[in-house]
Design an enzyme around this catalytic site. Structure first.
Site, mmCIF file in Angstrom:
data_model
loop_
_atom_site.group_PDB
_atom_site.id
_atom_site.type_symbol
_atom_site.label_atom_id
_atom_site.label_comp_id
_atom_site.label_asym_id
_atom_site.label_seq_id
_atom_site.Cartn_x
_atom_site.Cartn_y
_atom_site.Cartn_z
ATOM 1 N N ASP A 1 0.880 -1.172 0.000
ATOM 2 C CA ASP A 1 0.000 0.000 0.000
ATOM 3 C C ASP A 1 0.914 1.218 0.000
ATOM 4 O OD1 ASP A 1 -1.758 2.070 0.462
ATOM 5 O OD2 ASP A 1 -2.325 1.423 2.488
ATOM 6 N N LYS B 1 2.706 11.255 -3.462
ATOM 7 C CA LYS B 1 1.651 10.530 -4.187
ATOM 8 C C LYS B 1 0.689 11.491 -4.874
ATOM 9 C CE LYS B 1 -1.845 6.941 -3.280
ATOM 10 N NZ LYS B 1 -2.293 5.975 -2.259
ATOM 11 N N GLU C 1 -7.286 0.515 -4.207
ATOM 12 C CA GLU C 1 -7.206 0.398 -2.750
ATOM 13 C C GLU C 1 -8.515 -0.102 -2.124
ATOM 14 O OE1 GLU C 1 -5.842 4.297 -1.850
ATOM 15 O OE2 GLU C 1 -3.817 3.907 -2.602
ATOM 16 N N ASP D 1 -12.849 5.121 1.771
ATOM 17 C CA ASP D 1 -11.386 5.171 1.932
ATOM 18 C C ASP D 1 -10.908 6.624 1.919
ATOM 19 O OD1 ASP D 1 -8.653 4.927 1.861
ATOM 20 O OD2 ASP D 1 -8.582 3.576 0.147
#
Length: 594
Positions: free
Chosen positions: A8, A70, A147, A169
């Site tokens: 992850d 990211k 994810e 999420d």
């Protein structure tokens, strides 16, 4: 056969997992932590620090420390340090290489294969950038998976009956919501939606801004002008946010924060949960639209959901949990760890792809993941219109062909602009690539038949081919999107990473040799002092020459330019000195560590 790890790669923290004895387990880092901060720092001595080590020095080295990379994946953003500009892929690869090393230390074997997760709302360029980062880090990326899908897989391994669930999420930098159906051996994504620029970082920024304003009003200084002090305020804001997930108030103490006219500035305040909710309320509200859109696209009502799963550290915020209940009428489940479940699901998928099937509830010994493309794919046509080819939430993989023609008479080539997004006009969507088809047979407008084929693989990555049906020839198409790294750039980044890894080994070796050399010199000088009246002159002269030679070698050290050969020469000089010492009365000979 080496094991496949699941990673992850998070905005704030990253996590790595592997399947052992049929269950995904979290791999700890060298400090025993189950997650690793997604932070990279470059020291002035040329060392790269990753994770906790990078965080610890961020206050004093903020200009050379980078986090939340990211959010820049798939863009032309660069982080420049010491004259070198690093792409988001390269920074991410440094984090991935650290996770790879942690896994190898844990497993005691080389790790090559990995499954890496991305936000469900990542577009084609962002997914490819993530895969490129893995390649630079020395990983063979078997699959890129979403994810929320990965979290659903982790949940489905051990929970409940076939059901429809929502995965909400909210991580450090991105927000995704997916509606997922868990059946007998099948996990099918019905719909996904989200916001790639909404996450814990935004909550931190709100609190940081509030504290900066308070300091300006109370102390009459602009703390933003002091990078080290500002970094301390940012860290205090993040810590207060975490404390407010379980407490009604958080005390913020920042002694000696800065200097004002030579006097130290101390800052103290109490942040209540009510004030925090006031500062961040609109951020929580922004999650409502993606939730409603995902339910609408899935064609179900919230009442049909069996469970709502919370993923991502930011879902620990009480106001977020209250919002989820308000939107769905369901108390969200806390049966899985929001920080770890995504990596665990990726490890489970990696194990399956490697031929080691795990058991999904009711599904025997196989797991089938049916994911979707998060955004619609279109082609720009005459008048700047975005002509839809693939609808969002289409199940992967996708193979779709459509016939196009020319807009002007006797055209010899056409440029096809591929778009991702939901807007009707091309200019309002994201261009992910422009493809030029050359060598079309001269003909009036509308006569040539050009078949353009879109293939979206299980990673959600798009490839394109084109064929002139009149001639039957397959035409090549070149992707001209300048935000992707070319193969040459990726290969260069791989070489740079390998060179750094080798140089890092030399740095560690140099530190050890340096320490041993200094001990040897000290012992030799002590021997000279002890035997100054008894040692023959020629022996004394030779020993002094060897001490001088070793001291010169140590003084001439340049870690960035040294080779293994240079290290071996220093080791040889240490050995010669110690051998000579061993021949003298009272000499110690070989010392420890050599």
């Amino acid at each position: 056969m080496s094991k496949t790890i699941g990673i992850d790669l998070g905005t704030t923290n990253s996590c790595v997992s592997v399947v052992e004895a049929g269950n995904p387990v979290i791999i700890p880092n060298e400090r025993g932590g189950r997650t690793t901060p997604s932070v990279v720092a470059f020291t002035k001595e040329g060392e790269r620090l990753v994770g906790d080590a990078a965080v610890r020095q961020s206050v004093t080295n903020s200009a050379r420390t980078v986090s939340s990379v990211k959010r820049h994946m798939g863009t032309d953003w660069r982080f420049t340090v010491d004259g070198k500009a690093y792409s988001p892929q390269e920074i991410s690869s440094i984090i991935l290489a650290k996770l790879k090393k942690d896994a190898e230390n844990y497993l005691g074997e080389t790790v090559t294969d990995a499954v890496i997760t991305v936000p469900a709302y990542f577009n084609d360029i962002q997914r490819q950038a993530t895969k490129d980062a893995g390649r630079i880090a020395g990983l063979n990326v078997l699959r890129i998976i979403n994810e929320p899908t990965s979290a659903a897989l982790a949940y489905g391994l051990n929970n409940g009956t076939p059901q429809k669930i929502m995965v909400y999420d909210l991580g450090g930098g991105t927000f995704d919501v997916s509606i997922i159906e868990i059946g007998e051996g099948v996990i099918e994504v019905l719909a996904t939606n989200g916001d790639n620029h909404l996450g814990g970082d935004d909550f931190d920024e709100r609190v940081t801004g509030y504290l900066v304003d308070l300091i300006r009003k109370e102390k009459r200084i602009d703390i933003k002008r002091d990078p080290a002090a500002y970094q301390r305020v940012k860290e205090a804001a993040e810590q207060a946010k975490k404390e407010l997930s379980s407490a009604e108030s958080a005390c913020i103490l920042l002694p000696y924060l800065a200097l004002d006219g030579g006097s130290p500035v101390n800052f103290e305040c109490t942040l209540t949960r009510a004030k925090f909710n006031e500062l961040t309320g609109d951020l929580v509200d922004r999650t409502a639209v993606p939730v409603r859109n995902a339910l609408t696209d899935a064609g179900i009502a919230a009442s049909e959901l069996g469970k709502v799963i919370l993923v991502g550290g930011s879902t620990r915020i009480p106001a977020v949990q209250d919002k989820v209940f308000q939107l769905t009428g369901i108390v969200p489940s806390k049966s899985i760890n929001p920080d770890e479940c995504v990596a665990q699901g990726a490890a489970a998928q990696g194990s399956t792809l490697s031929g080691n099937a795990l058991t999904l509830y009711g599904g025997g010994n196989s797991i089938l993941l049916l994911d979707v493309t998060p955004l619609s794919l279109s082609i720009e046509t005459v008048g700047g219109v975005a002509t839809r080819l693939v609808e969002r939430n289409t199940t992967l993989p996708v193979h779709y062909s459509q016939i196009f023609s020319t807009a002007a008479p006797y055209q010899r080539n056409v440029e096809i602009n591929v778009l991702q997004g939901e807007r009707p006009m091309a200019r309002d969507n994201r261009s992910i690539g422009k493809f030029r088809l050359n060598g079309i047979k001269r003909a009036p407008a509308g006569v040539p038949q050009i078949e353009v084929t879109f293939d979206i693989d299980a990673n959600g990555i798009l490839t394109v081919s084109a064929k002139d049906l009149d001639t039957g020839r397959q035409q090549s198409i070149t992707i001209t999107d300048n935000e992707r790294m070319s193969d040459a750039e990726i290969e260069q980044a791989i070489r740079d990473a390998q060179q750094y890894a080798a140089q890092d080994g030399i740095r560690r070796g140099l530190f050890e040799v340096n320490s041993e050399a200094k001990r040897a010199v000290a012992e030799a000088q002590e021997l000279l002092e002890k035997t100054k009246k008894t040692m023959p002159k020629d022996e004394k002269k030779r020993l002094k020459a060897e001490i001088s030679d070793l001291q010169k070698r140590i003084a001439a050290e340049k870690p960035d330019r040294m080779t293994e050969g240079d290290l071996e020469q220093i080791r040889g000089a240490v050995r010669r000195l110690r051998d000579h010492m061993g021949t003298q009365p009272g000499g110690s000979g070989q010392g420890p560590g050599m």
